[in-house]
Design an enzyme around this catalytic site. Sequence first.
Site, mmCIF file in Angstrom:
data_model
loop_
_atom_site.group_PDB
_atom_site.id
_atom_site.type_symbol
_atom_site.label_atom_id
_atom_site.label_comp_id
_atom_site.label_asym_id
_atom_site.label_seq_id
_atom_site.Cartn_x
_atom_site.Cartn_y
_atom_site.Cartn_z
ATOM 1 N N ASP A 1 0.905 -1.403 0.223
ATOM 2 C CA ASP A 1 0.139 -0.087 -0.222
ATOM 3 C C ASP A 1 0.610 1.589 -0.094
ATOM 4 O O ASP A 1 2.002 1.221 0.286
ATOM 5 C CB ASP A 1 -0.884 -0.333 0.898
ATOM 6 C CG ASP A 1 -0.607 -0.247 2.465
ATOM 7 O OD1 ASP A 1 0.483 -0.473 2.341
ATOM 8 O OD2 ASP A 1 -0.943 -1.119 3.642
ATOM 9 N N ASN B 1 -7.345 -2.826 14.641
ATOM 10 C CA ASN B 1 -8.793 -3.587 13.952
ATOM 11 C C ASN B 1 -9.238 -4.386 12.734
ATOM 12 O O ASN B 1 -9.914 -4.728 12.122
ATOM 13 C CB ASN B 1 -9.167 -1.764 13.440
ATOM 14 C CG ASN B 1 -8.897 -1.765 11.986
ATOM 15 O OD1 ASN B 1 -8.076 -2.301 11.905
ATOM 16 N ND2 ASN B 1 -9.262 -0.182 11.793
ATOM 17 N N HIS C 1 -7.216 -4.811 10.578
ATOM 18 C CA HIS C 1 -6.905 -4.366 8.871
ATOM 19 C C HIS C 1 -5.484 -5.492 8.135
ATOM 20 O O HIS C 1 -4.482 -5.953 9.318
ATOM 21 C CB HIS C 1 -6.895 -3.068 8.167
ATOM 22 C CG HIS C 1 -5.549 -2.335 8.999
ATOM 23 N ND1 HIS C 1 -5.727 -1.311 9.223
ATOM 24 C CD2 HIS C 1 -4.275 -2.751 8.878
ATOM 25 C CE1 HIS C 1 -4.679 -0.214 9.749
ATOM 26 N NE2 HIS C 1 -3.861 -1.411 9.522
ATOM 27 N N GLU D 1 -9.987 -1.887 5.253
ATOM 28 C CA GLU D 1 -10.882 -1.340 6.963
ATOM 29 C C GLU D 1 -11.719 -2.400 6.837
ATOM 30 O O GLU D 1 -11.834 -2.943 6.089
ATOM 31 C CB GLU D 1 -10.507 -0.078 7.043
ATOM 32 C CG GLU D 1 -9.112 1.191 6.101
ATOM 33 C CD GLU D 1 -8.482 1.016 7.742
ATOM 34 O OE1 GLU D 1 -8.113 0.219 8.516
ATOM 35 O OE2 GLU D 1 -8.166 2.199 8.131
#
Length: 244
Positions: A67, A135, A137, A142
């Site tokens: 990313d 979380n 990811h 996400e």
Amino acid sequence: MNIIQCNDSKEVALISYRIFKEQLIKKPNSTLGLATGSTPILLYNELIKGSQLNEISFKKVNIFNLDEYVGLNSEHKNSYAFFMKEYLLNFIEIEDNHFHIPNGTACDLIEECHRYNNLLSSTKIDLQLLGLGENGHIGFNEPNTSFDSTTHLVELTENTRKNNSIYFKSINDIPTHAITMGISNIINATKILLLAIGENKAEAVYNLINGPIDVKFPGSILRNHPDVTIILDKEAATLINKVK
Ligand code: F6R
């Protein structure tokens, strides 16, 4: 899923290094999927040492990064392209055109997602390295990202921006968007290696291993992959051990 528990982050790096070494010896022209963030830094140190000792070589390797932030070019010290130069690429021998990362400053970001995705479709990642977000990811996929997603533009959650704020002067400097490989790109890799270090990852690790396989927790999809190794330090393994 193969789960390896280590005493500390140094041991996580050494064991991961062995997996990379084995891969590069077996297939010197491997395609590697790499990650940024604090988790892989010690492993990258080991990869640098290994290549300086001629135990491994990157001369024929291709790297695809997961990313990149939107709006930061490769000279910006917070861009992931810069991170990769600083922590790995400047210290290994690799062909310039063998390192691939989305361009977060492309004029047409959707077109850039297609370009990167086409590149990914033309190859097969042999070994994909992942960190894990608190979380859940993976990459910047996400919660609630489709498991079928390909490379796409993503709006970062406040939690992710807050966790990454240590690298920026102020929270306002943290980009709001990123381009990330999709979950289907990640899952397409032949072998996946996920590392988690520190107590702040313990809940996410617990959910990844024991929670439902659900888009609410993107990392849970790894349980459907045939070849995943998870390497944890003591702190990241705290909750899975309590349950045993
Ligand atoms: C980085 C990436 C992210 C990180 C994750 C963990 O390229 O895709 O998924 O792996 O946010 O970050 P750290 O390692 O900083 O805790």
